[in-house]
Design a protein around this motif. Structure first.
Motif, PDB file in Angstrom:
ATOM      1  N   GLN A 101       0.852  -1.196   0.000  1.00 25.84           N
ATOM      2  CA  GLN A 101       0.000   0.000   0.000  1.00 25.84           C
ATOM      3  C   GLN A 101       0.878   1.233   0.000  1.00 25.84           C
ATOM      4  N   VAL A 102       0.593   2.127  -0.953  1.00 25.42           N
ATOM      5  CA  VAL A 102       1.383   3.338  -1.110  1.00 25.42           C
ATOM      6  C   VAL A 102       0.460   4.553  -0.974  1.00 25.42           C
ATOM      7  N   LYS A 103       0.771   5.454  -0.017  1.00 25.33           N
ATOM      8  CA  LYS A 103       0.024   6.689   0.142  1.00 25.33           C
ATOM      9  C   LYS A 103       0.997   7.850   0.077  1.00 25.33           C
ATOM     10  N   VAL A 104       0.621   8.881  -0.686  1.00 33.43           N
ATOM     11  CA  VAL A 104       1.455  10.063  -0.847  1.00 33.43           C
ATOM     12  C   VAL A 104       0.761  11.250  -0.182  1.00 33.43           C
ATOM     13  N   PHE A 105       1.521  11.981   0.666  1.00 33.85           N
ATOM     14  CA  PHE A 105       0.982  13.122   1.411  1.00 33.85           C
ATOM     15  C   PHE A 105       1.786  14.368   1.074  1.00 33.85           C
ATOM     16  N   ASP A 106       1.098  15.543   1.126  1.00 33.84           N
ATOM     17  CA  ASP A 106       1.845  16.796   1.014  1.00 33.84           C
ATOM     18  C   ASP A 106       2.345  17.192   2.402  1.00 33.84           C
ATOM     19  N   ASN A 110      -1.996  16.291   3.997  1.00 32.70           N
ATOM     20  CA  ASN A 110      -3.151  15.957   3.168  1.00 32.70           C
ATOM     21  C   ASN A 110      -2.814  14.804   2.223  1.00 32.70           C
ATOM     22  N   LEU A 111      -3.714  13.860   2.106  1.00 29.36           N
ATOM     23  CA  LEU A 111      -3.523  12.716   1.223  1.00 29.36           C
ATOM     24  C   LEU A 111      -3.643  13.169  -0.236  1.00 29.36           C
ATOM     25  N   LEU A 191       0.485  15.869  15.664  1.00 30.20           N
ATOM     26  CA  LEU A 191       1.209  16.273  14.465  1.00 30.20           C
ATOM     27  C   LEU A 191       1.053  15.217  13.383  1.00 30.20           C
ATOM     28  N   ASN A 192       0.541  15.625  12.232  1.00 29.63           N
ATOM     29  CA  ASN A 192       0.466  14.736  11.068  1.00 29.63           C
ATOM     30  C   ASN A 192       1.741  14.803  10.248  1.00 29.63           C
ATOM     31  N   ASN A 193       2.520  15.821  10.476  1.00 29.41           N
ATOM     32  CA  ASN A 193       3.749  16.023   9.728  1.00 29.41           C
ATOM     33  C   ASN A 193       4.809  16.535  10.686  1.00 29.41           C
ATOM     34  N   LEU A 194       5.940  15.841  10.747  1.00 27.28           N
ATOM     35  CA  LEU A 194       6.985  16.224  11.687  1.00 27.28           C
ATOM     36  C   LEU A 194       7.965  17.236  11.120  1.00 27.28           C
ATOM     37  N   ASP A 195       7.856  17.562   9.834  1.00 34.08           N
ATOM     38  CA  ASP A 195       8.618  18.682   9.276  1.00 34.08           C
ATOM     39  C   ASP A 195       7.699  19.878   9.270  1.00 34.08           C
ATOM     40  N   THR A 196       7.737  20.643  10.350  1.00 37.85           N
ATOM     41  CA  THR A 196       6.749  21.712  10.466  1.00 37.85           C
ATOM     42  C   THR A 196       7.256  22.817  11.383  1.00 37.85           C
TER      43      THR A 196
END
Length: 514
Positions: A101-106, A110-111, A191-196
């Motif tokens: 399963q591959v998911k790409v997020f911005d 966001n998916l 946090l959904n994103n740790l680069d923030t």
């Protein structure tokens, strides 16, 4: 191009996955929500990663983690059931026991796209991405997750992977940021994103209200009576100017009292209650409405006019024959009237006050020795502790403190100043000393000397220093006689009028400190 390779063997991965992480930088500023000022020395932690930092003098923090090389984690087990690798933007995969399963997020979490792949093959991660930017691909193989960071300008020919190799995370891994600072509520942020980069603000903590075995904290939270939130069933037998007349039966005797509600009374608001007790020669109704004079300048000893926000309910009780000389029956009358008011109207039961002049002061003083658990404070004018029924003389002394204020003319020839100073005052001070245990064991403060007015004009209000702050004692002296509307121009001197009295304002301030 760097390659990111994942071979899946459940038993091997279960150990490796617990200690690895991909690169990230969490940074930001912590400020106070109240004034926007930076908060220094706040602790900022990623709870699952176990990483933390302290804010500097500008409230700034940074938590950084370098990516680890997954080729050294021991995952190249020859018994692995599948693998993935990334080359020139194309993900190559082989998995025989389940899907990839591959998911790409911005960067906002966001998916952007989601794919489920089977068997062996390859897929271009850039497909479907038209916007330039940095993205994360989360690749699930069995129970493991591979995170791959890449950038693109929206053109398949312009592609680059992260310069460092991504690392393995547990499937479903998330993190929470926690901020702790002295004097502020703890803040938790998912946090959904740790680069923030974050701008965080903290609420000032409200310390828990102290509780005591006896009495309340200063400025305590109101305590609502039974009548809060309900409509009164109390019926008046007649309305009078500025109030209602009521009757309550006490031990077979009908006793009269009056109630004055604020304009636009609200049964969900907890009102303070002030009960006025009349002097000999006056009546309860005189303190509800009366043609202004030096004994009745405005209703309820001048207190109603000072209630600018409508925070009080007022009541006035009538003595039998004009004298408070019924002893226990008068006390029972007070208690029953108080209960009736609290049951029918919304009262803050922790802010019930009593006040009275002369015989009304005697009765207030007597009640103050008996109703300490229901009356917060008493204000008396020309007090006397003789010619009145006192509970301690009947072996009923509760030996508990109560906040008390007295106003006394040094030339009073009816309720003499010396008697008030040397008898009534020490009795109060004896119970109101600072609690030795900070709670309920009150000490004797009767050794403190009253500072009194020495001149022919003016007044002096002395706040005793050795009493418990929750049970203050204030004693005001002035060069007058037996009169409650004290003034600063001497005893009934030329130019004096009842409007010049300073007493109502001082009493109002005394009550409002609670």
């Amino acid at each position: 191009m760097n390659k990111s390779i994942l071979r899946v063997a459940p038993m091997v991965l279960s150990t490796a996955l617990c200690t690895t992480a991909f690169a990230y930088t969490v940074q930001g500023t912590v400020t106070s929500k109240a004034d926007g000022k930076a908060i220094a020395d706040a602790s900022v932690s990623l709870l699952q990663k176990g990483k933390s930092a302290k804010t500097d003098q500008d409230g700034k923090f940074t938590i950084h983690e370098d990516e680890q090389d997954t080729t050294s984690t021991g995952i190249h087990n020859q018994q692995a059931v599948g693998f993935v690798n990334l080359s020139q933007g194309v993900l190559h995969y082989s998995q025989s026991s389940g899907p990839v399963q591959v998911k790409v997020f911005d960067l906002m979490g966001n998916l952007v796209s989601s794919k489920t792949l089977y068997g062996t093959g390859s897929v271009d991660l850039r497909q479907g991405i038209n916007a330039k930017g940095t993205y994360f691909a989360k690749v699930h193989v069995g129970s493991a997750t591979q995170n791959i960071k890449f950038t693109t300008d929206g053109n398949a020919s312009a592609y680059s992977t992260s310069k460092t190799k991504s690392a393995l995370l547990k499937a479903g891994d998330t993190d929470k940021l926690q901020v702790i600072a002295d004097g502020y509520d703890t803040l938790n942020v998912t946090l959904n994103n740790l680069d923030t980069t974050l701008a965080l603000s903290l609420e000032k903590s409200i310390p828990p209200e102290p509780t005591y075995k006896f009495g309340y904290a200063l400025k305590n939270t109101p305590t609502p009576s039974k009548g809060c939130g309900t409509n009164t069933t109390l019926k008046t037998d007649k309305k009078v100017e500025n109030g209602e007349h009521h009757v309550v039966n006490v031990n077979g005797t009908n006793r009269e009292y009056f109630i004055t509600l604020p304009t636009n009374y609200d049964n969900t608001k907890q009102y303070k209650l002030l009960i006025a007790l009349h002097c000999y020669g006056s009546s309860a109704e005189d303190f509800v409405h009366h043609t202004p004079d030096y004994d009745h300048p405005t209703p309820y000893y001048g207190q109603q006019v000072l209630d600018k926000n409508g925070d009080y309910i007022f009541a006035s009780l009538q003595a039998v024959g004009g004298l408070w000389n019924k002893g226990q029956e008068d006390h029972d009358f007070f208690g029953k009237a108080l209960t009736t008011i609290e049951d029918n109207y919304c009262i803050d039961t922790s802010r019930v006050f009593i006040t009275g002049f002369s015989y009304g002061a005697m009765f207030s003083y007597s009640l103050a020795q008996d109703y300490q658990d229901r009356v917060r404070a008493a204000a008396t004018y020309a007090v006397a502790d003789y010619n009145i029924w006192l509970p301690q003389e009947k072996g009923m002394d509760k030996n508990l403190p109560i906040a008390w204020m007295n106003v006394h003319g040094v030339n009073d020839d009816r309720c003499t100043f010396d008697k008030a100073k040397n008898s009534a005052l020490p009795r109060m001070l004896k119970k109101n000393g600072k609690a030795s245990d900070g709670d309920s064991q009150f000490t004797d403060a009767s050794s403190e000397i009253l500072q009194e007015n020495q001149g022919s004009t003016g007044h002096l209000c002395y706040d005793f220093k050795n009493v418990d702050e929750r049970f203050p004692i204030k004693f005001c002296t002035w060069p007058g006689g037996h009169q409650w509307t004290a003034h600063d121009t001497g005893n009934m001197s030329v130019g004096w009028n009842w409007e010049s009295t300073w007493v109502p304002e001082e009493v109002h301030k005394f009550f409002e400190q609670f």
